[in-house]
Motif scaffolding. Structure first.
Motif, PDB file in Angstrom:
ATOM      1  N   GLY A  36     -52.708 -26.897  -6.608  1.00  0.00           N
ATOM      2  CA  GLY A  36     -51.990 -26.884  -5.331  1.00  0.00           C
ATOM      3  C   GLY A  36     -52.883 -26.247  -4.277  1.00  0.00           C
ATOM      4  N   LEU A  37     -52.409 -26.311  -3.045  1.00  0.00           N
ATOM      5  CA  LEU A  37     -53.183 -25.774  -1.923  1.00  0.00           C
ATOM      6  C   LEU A  37     -53.391 -24.264  -2.063  1.00  0.00           C
ATOM      7  CD1 LEU A  37     -51.293 -27.558   1.016  1.00  0.00           C
ATOM      8  CD2 LEU A  37     -53.613 -28.089   0.206  1.00  0.00           C
ATOM      9  N   SER A  38     -54.358 -23.750  -1.358  1.00  0.00           N
ATOM     10  CA  SER A  38     -54.553 -22.301  -1.302  1.00  0.00           C
ATOM     11  C   SER A  38     -53.283 -21.684  -0.706  1.00  0.00           C
ATOM     12  CB  SER A  38     -55.765 -21.985  -0.409  1.00  0.00           C
ATOM     13  OG  SER A  38     -55.904 -20.595  -0.273  1.00  0.00           O
ATOM     14  N   GLY A  39     -52.782 -20.635  -1.332  1.00  0.00           N
ATOM     15  CA  GLY A  39     -51.562 -19.989  -0.839  1.00  0.00           C
ATOM     16  C   GLY A  39     -50.278 -20.665  -1.278  1.00  0.00           C
ATOM     17  N   SER A  40     -50.393 -21.724  -2.084  1.00  0.00           N
ATOM     18  CA  SER A  40     -49.177 -22.435  -2.519  1.00  0.00           C
ATOM     19  C   SER A  40     -48.375 -21.590  -3.507  1.00  0.00           C
ATOM     20  CB  SER A  40     -49.536 -23.796  -3.129  1.00  0.00           C
ATOM     21  OG  SER A  40     -50.391 -23.636  -4.237  1.00  0.00           O
ATOM     22  N   GLY A  41     -49.061 -20.687  -4.209  1.00  0.00           N
ATOM     23  CA  GLY A  41     -48.347 -19.824  -5.160  1.00  0.00           C
ATOM     24  C   GLY A  41     -48.808 -19.987  -6.606  1.00  0.00           C
ATOM     25  N   LYS A  42     -49.914 -20.684  -6.823  1.00  0.00           N
ATOM     26  CA  LYS A  42     -50.410 -20.907  -8.195  1.00  0.00           C
ATOM     27  C   LYS A  42     -50.597 -19.595  -8.949  1.00  0.00           C
ATOM     28  CE  LYS A  42     -54.199 -22.829  -6.650  1.00  0.00           C
ATOM     29  NZ  LYS A  42     -53.934 -22.737  -5.213  1.00  0.00           N
ATOM     30  N   SER A  43     -51.343 -18.703  -8.331  1.00  0.00           N
ATOM     31  CA  SER A  43     -51.701 -17.456  -8.981  1.00  0.00           C
ATOM     32  C   SER A  43     -50.457 -16.575  -9.203  1.00  0.00           C
ATOM     33  CB  SER A  43     -52.719 -16.761  -8.081  1.00  0.00           C
ATOM     34  OG  SER A  43     -53.195 -15.641  -8.683  1.00  0.00           O
ATOM     35  N   THR A  44     -49.619 -16.495  -8.201  1.00  0.00           N
ATOM     36  CA  THR A  44     -48.402 -15.667  -8.294  1.00  0.00           C
ATOM     37  C   THR A  44     -47.489 -16.177  -9.408  1.00  0.00           C
ATOM     38  OG1 THR A  44     -48.573 -15.349  -5.910  1.00  0.00           O
ATOM     39  CG2 THR A  44     -46.471 -14.796  -6.909  1.00  0.00           C
ATOM     40  N   ILE A  45     -47.281 -17.487  -9.442  1.00  0.00           N
ATOM     41  CA  ILE A  45     -46.371 -18.059 -10.450  1.00  0.00           C
ATOM     42  C   ILE A  45     -47.014 -17.992 -11.842  1.00  0.00           C
ATOM     43  CG2 ILE A  45     -45.134 -20.158 -11.180  1.00  0.00           C
ATOM     44  CD1 ILE A  45     -44.949 -20.831  -8.096  1.00  0.00           C
ATOM     45  N   ALA A  46     -48.323 -18.287 -11.923  1.00  0.00           N
ATOM     46  CA  ALA A  46     -49.007 -18.233 -13.220  1.00  0.00           C
ATOM     47  C   ALA A  46     -48.937 -16.812 -13.800  1.00  0.00           C
ATOM     48  CB  ALA A  46     -50.459 -18.677 -13.070  1.00  0.00           C
ATOM     49  N   ARG A 142     -48.554 -20.339   6.888  1.00  0.00           N
ATOM     50  CA  ARG A 142     -47.742 -19.207   7.370  1.00  0.00           C
ATOM     51  C   ARG A 142     -47.924 -18.004   6.439  1.00  0.00           C
ATOM     52  NH1 ARG A 142     -42.453 -21.654   7.913  1.00  0.00           N
ATOM     53  NH2 ARG A 142     -41.976 -20.846   5.864  1.00  0.00           N
ATOM     54  N   ARG A 143     -47.960 -18.282   5.115  1.00  0.00           N
ATOM     55  CA  ARG A 143     -48.148 -17.174   4.153  1.00  0.00           C
ATOM     56  C   ARG A 143     -49.554 -16.593   4.281  1.00  0.00           C
ATOM     57  NH1 ARG A 143     -46.158 -20.214  -1.335  1.00  0.00           N
ATOM     58  NH2 ARG A 143     -43.942 -20.334  -0.875  1.00  0.00           N
ATOM     59  N   ASP A 144     -50.521 -17.457   4.326  1.00  0.00           N
ATOM     60  CA  ASP A 144     -51.956 -17.119   4.435  1.00  0.00           C
ATOM     61  C   ASP A 144     -52.313 -15.766   3.794  1.00  0.00           C
ATOM     62  OD1 ASP A 144     -54.560 -17.705   5.051  1.00  0.00           O
ATOM     63  OD2 ASP A 144     -54.375 -17.395   7.219  1.00  0.00           O
ATOM     64  N   ASN A 181     -38.285 -23.489  -1.083  1.00  0.00           N
ATOM     65  CA  ASN A 181     -36.957 -22.874  -1.184  1.00  0.00           C
ATOM     66  C   ASN A 181     -36.673 -22.400  -2.603  1.00  0.00           C
ATOM     67  OD1 ASN A 181     -36.148 -23.427   1.595  1.00  0.00           O
ATOM     68  ND2 ASN A 181     -36.262 -25.580   0.960  1.00  0.00           N
ATOM     69  N   MET A 182     -37.701 -21.907  -3.257  1.00  0.00           N
ATOM     70  CA  MET A 182     -37.513 -21.477  -4.642  1.00  0.00           C
ATOM     71  C   MET A 182     -38.207 -20.138  -4.860  1.00  0.00           C
ATOM     72  SD  MET A 182     -38.804 -23.414  -8.091  1.00  0.00           S
ATOM     73  CE  MET A 182     -37.969 -24.951  -7.905  1.00  0.00           C
ATOM     74  N   SER A 183     -37.545 -19.227  -5.553  1.00  0.00           N
ATOM     75  CA  SER A 183     -38.173 -17.916  -5.791  1.00  0.00           C
ATOM     76  C   SER A 183     -39.242 -18.034  -6.878  1.00  0.00           C
ATOM     77  CB  SER A 183     -37.115 -16.904  -6.224  1.00  0.00           C
ATOM     78  OG  SER A 183     -36.661 -17.243  -7.514  1.00  0.00           O
ATOM     79  N   VAL A 184     -40.124 -17.044  -6.926  1.00  0.00           N
ATOM     80  CA  VAL A 184     -41.174 -16.999  -7.954  1.00  0.00           C
ATOM     81  C   VAL A 184     -40.507 -16.967  -9.338  1.00  0.00           C
ATOM     82  CG1 VAL A 184     -43.063 -15.601  -8.883  1.00  0.00           C
ATOM     83  CG2 VAL A 184     -42.803 -15.840  -6.409  1.00  0.00           C
ATOM     84  N   SER A 185     -39.453 -16.204  -9.437  1.00  0.00           N
ATOM     85  CA  SER A 185     -38.756 -16.050 -10.703  1.00  0.00           C
ATOM     86  C   SER A 185     -38.165 -17.386 -11.185  1.00  0.00           C
ATOM     87  CB  SER A 185     -37.666 -14.993 -10.485  1.00  0.00           C
ATOM     88  OG  SER A 185     -36.770 -15.026 -11.506  1.00  0.00           O
TER      89      SER A 185
END
Ligand code: ADP
Length: 203
Positions: A36-46, A142-144, A181-185
């Motif tokens: 996914g794009l940079s900042g999409s949440g790959k690292s956080t979700i992984a 926006r997250r950047d 519209n979805m939490s990390v959890s």
């Protein structure tokens, strides 16, 4: 690439097999390939998926963008050829860790379909699980989290994915997660549910 068979280099089967190692760990080894794009949440979700797997006694290893670029791939730039080589090496390392019996998680933009598919082809059937972290560019921007979009918009980073370099979205990913519209959890839970349903968490 060199043809290693011409040099008499061949893959050796060891006395302890991949399936025996996996059995000891009570899991089916695989790679969870987040793209996914940079900042999409790959690292956080992984990270959250890995934490949950670890809590359940599963053996994991997370390969993350910057960490790999600081070490194994420190000789590679962001040129087209080096981006291909970056993903190829990560694929090979993932394959070794899967052979070791682990559930591997990778968090790389990996923007090109051909590169991702090349890694899929390295693995055995069912070992490559592509997870598309689908977050619109405007949300990532926006997250950047690392201020990279700001730099890219100012022209300070060449060929930045989504800004000045394309991202080829997967068409047939095993999992498609829309984080706007979805939490990390909840996102992590959906990955765990997939693994559970498909039998990766038992042996
Ligand atoms: P990537 O690894 O794709 O570059 P990161 O995980 O480093 O992305 O950064 C994503 C940022 O977005 C983090 O700061 C994270 O806290 C934030 N974020 C906000 N909402 C979400 C969500 N629903 N899923 C994932 N990350 C989110």
């Amino acid at each position: 690439m060199l043809d290693r068979e011409d040099e008499n280099i061949v893959w050796h089967e060891h006395h302890v097999s991949k399936s025996e190692r996996a059995k000891l760990k009570q899991q089916r080894p695989c790679v969870l390939w987040f793209t996914g794009l940079s900042g999409s949440g790959k690292s956080t979700i992984a990270n959250e998926v890995e934490r949950r797997l670890h809590q359940r006694g599963k053996h994991t290893y997370l390969l993350d963008g910057d960490n790999v670029r600081l070490g194994l791939n420190s000789d590679l730039s962001f040129s087209d050829a080096d981006r291909v080589e970056n993903i190829r090496r990560i694929g090979e390392v993932s394959k070794l860790f899967v052979d070791a019996g682990l559930i591997v998680l990778t968090a790389f933009i990996s923007p090109f379909k051909e590169d991702r598919n090349r890694v899929r082809e390295m693995m055995q059937e069912g070992e490559f699980i592509e997870i598309f972290i689908d977050t619109p560019l405007r949300v990532c921007e926006r997250r950047d989290p690392k201020g990279l979009y700001k730099k890219a918009r100012k022209g300070e980073i060449a060929e930045f994915t989504g800004v000045s370099s394309p991202y080829e979205a997967p068409q047939e990913a095993e999992l498609h997660i829309q984080t706007e519209n979805m939490s990390v959890s909840t996102a992590a839970k959906s990955v765990l549910e997939y693994l559970e349903k498909k039998g990766y968490l038992r042996c």
